[in-house]
Design an enzyme around this catalytic site. Structure first.
Site, mmCIF file in Angstrom:
data_model
loop_
_atom_site.group_PDB
_atom_site.id
_atom_site.type_symbol
_atom_site.label_atom_id
_atom_site.label_comp_id
_atom_site.label_asym_id
_atom_site.label_seq_id
_atom_site.Cartn_x
_atom_site.Cartn_y
_atom_site.Cartn_z
ATOM 1 N N ASP A 94 0.773 -1.142 0.114
ATOM 2 C CA ASP A 94 0.046 0.034 -0.030
ATOM 3 C C ASP A 94 0.799 1.276 -0.125
ATOM 4 O O ASP A 94 2.087 1.227 0.020
ATOM 5 C CB ASP A 94 -1.032 -0.114 1.200
ATOM 6 N N ASP A 268 -7.933 -7.534 1.750
ATOM 7 C CA ASP A 268 -6.885 -7.573 2.750
ATOM 8 C C ASP A 268 -7.427 -7.140 3.981
ATOM 9 O O ASP A 268 -8.444 -6.240 3.885
ATOM 10 C CB ASP A 268 -5.632 -6.857 2.161
ATOM 11 N N CYS A 306 -12.198 -27.978 10.496
ATOM 12 C CA CYS A 306 -10.921 -27.529 9.899
ATOM 13 C C CYS A 306 -9.680 -28.407 9.956
ATOM 14 O O CYS A 306 -9.424 -29.360 10.939
ATOM 15 C CB CYS A 306 -10.790 -26.048 10.657
ATOM 16 N N CYS A 308 -6.401 -27.360 9.504
ATOM 17 C CA CYS A 308 -5.300 -26.599 9.521
ATOM 18 C C CYS A 308 -4.463 -27.386 10.735
ATOM 19 O O CYS A 308 -4.646 -28.169 11.670
ATOM 20 C CB CYS A 308 -5.576 -24.861 9.874
ATOM 21 N N CYS A 311 -5.799 -26.943 14.495
ATOM 22 C CA CYS A 311 -6.897 -27.849 14.514
ATOM 23 C C CYS A 311 -6.477 -29.406 14.752
ATOM 24 O O CYS A 311 -7.151 -30.023 15.269
ATOM 25 C CB CYS A 311 -7.874 -27.620 13.723
ATOM 26 N N HIS A 337 -4.490 -20.649 12.538
ATOM 27 C CA HIS A 337 -5.691 -21.003 12.214
ATOM 28 C C HIS A 337 -6.861 -20.044 11.433
ATOM 29 O O HIS A 337 -7.536 -20.288 10.605
ATOM 30 C CB HIS A 337 -6.524 -21.341 13.540
#
Length: 372
Positions: A94, A268, A306, A308, A311, A337
């Site tokens: 940015d 974002d 999930c 991930c 998890c 996560h």
């Protein structure tokens, strides 16, 4: 030759949602996409390898912060931001505009740019369109954002009109300072506050410059959700269909769905890692505040749906223990996560668009999750 191109793959027959692909110097980005934020050349509490493993194809870094620390000259000497932070996929930077405008009494706006005092040591600086492009060029990002003025909410019409017209003049100066069009793309930013006619004016002025992509700025800055959706719905209609559209600063699941439904490609937000540091997780059944006493003896994962790293390996009870003990591993595991959750959500959204069931998927998600 342009550094960034957009390919439209599929459109949803019952909404403005679209499935696309952005090609950049450091890789391909499947859209719609959520971009994790690495403000100071790091996604907080995450190693770059972990960010890649969870499927992120692009991250965002911050011109203002990297200009102040360590300095863009040092990043240039290191071989650019990709090498400096060990990230070989696309990066969007940015312009620093939002940060300097957020400094309040520490900054002064002129036609030249924004004079401000550093939040770190109080030193005085000037960030202009030319300076912003100079810094982003040194960083070597795939996508550079134009230096703009983000009007607050609420703001009166005359202020917003003056602000968007200054943003257009600054964009022209950014384009004049942008030299390496083969390796870095410049995106313009639409402003105009909550005034639809001013949004249309801003879009017409920036689209005339024929840039590789366009962002919608000045939304999700405190306005009610229904007003944000109404204005956004109108904004997208004024942007070209053959260029990527980026809604800046949006990262809650409900806002992602609303943005996609209205034809946005890129998003974002610092939210997933920020709330992780405060013990909050996004799950398929809604938010989980790991601080709550009900999780003290809860040995189940954060989210049964999930897969991930967090998890697969840790329980809610353990995460609560880490947070209560102020252990940094709490932020690391919750950040992993939350980012996985949003990256996977966008993957599912892309699949739903491909299969003409985006609105059904949105309803299914809302029924389980609710709103943020």
């Amino acid at each position: 030759m342009t550094a960034v191109t957009y390919e439209l793959i599929k459109t949803d027959p019952r909404s403005k949602a679209r499935r696309g692909r952005v090609t950049a110097p450091h890789g391909t980005i499947e859209t719609p996409v959520f971009m994790p934020v690495g403000t100071a050349a790091t996604v907080k509490a995450m190693r770059p390898e972990e960010v890649k493993e969870l499927g992120a194809e692009i991250i965002l870094s911050n011109t203002y912060h990297l200009y102040l620390r360590p300095g863009h000259d040092i990043v240039r000497e290191a071989g650019g931001l990709h090498k400096f932070m060990n990230w070989d996929r696309p990066i969007l930077t940015d312009s620093g505009g939002f940060q300097v405008f957020s400094l309040g009494d520490l900054r002064k706006i002129t036609e030249e740019g924004v004079e401000f005092r550093s939040h770190i040591d109080g030193s005085k600086h000037m960030l202009s369109p030319e300076k912003s492009i100079e810094v982003q060029t040194a960083l070597g990002s795939d996508i550079m954002m134009a230096f703009d003025e983000c009007a607050p909410y609420p703001a009166d019409r005359s202020y917003v009109k003056d602000s968007l017209e200054r943003t257009t003049r600054w964009l022209k100066r950014c384009k004049a300072a942008w030299k390496d069009t083969e390796h870095q793309a410049l995106f313009g930013i639409m402003q105009g506050g909550m005034y639809k006619d001013l949004r249309k004016q801003s879009a017409e002025e920036i689209v005339e410059l024929d840039l590789p992509g366009y962002a919608i700025g000045g939304l999700s800055v405190g306005e009610p959700k229904d007003l944000m959706c109404e204005v956004l719905d109108d904004c997208v209609d004024h942007l070209p269909a053959d260029k990527p559209r980026y809604l800046m600063g949006v990262g809650t699941p409900d806002y992602l769905f609303e943005g996609v439904e209205r034809g946005v490609d890129m998003f974002d937000c610092v939210l997933p890692t920020r709330i992780a540091r405060h013990g909050m997780a996004m799950t398929s059944a809604g938010k989980v505040n790991i601080k709550n006493a009900q999780y003290e003896r809860d040995f189940s994962p954060l989210d049964h749906q999930c897969d991930c790293y967090t998890c697969r390996n840790y329980s809610r009870a353990y995460l609560r223990h880490l947070f209560k003990c102020n252990e940094m591993l709490s932020s690391m595991l919750l950040s992993n996560h939350n980012l996985h959750f949003l990256v996977n959500l966008m993957k599912n959204i892309r699949k739903a668009i491909e299969e003409d069931r985006f609105l059904e998927y949105k309803k299914e998600f809302y029924d389980k999750y609710g709103t943020f």
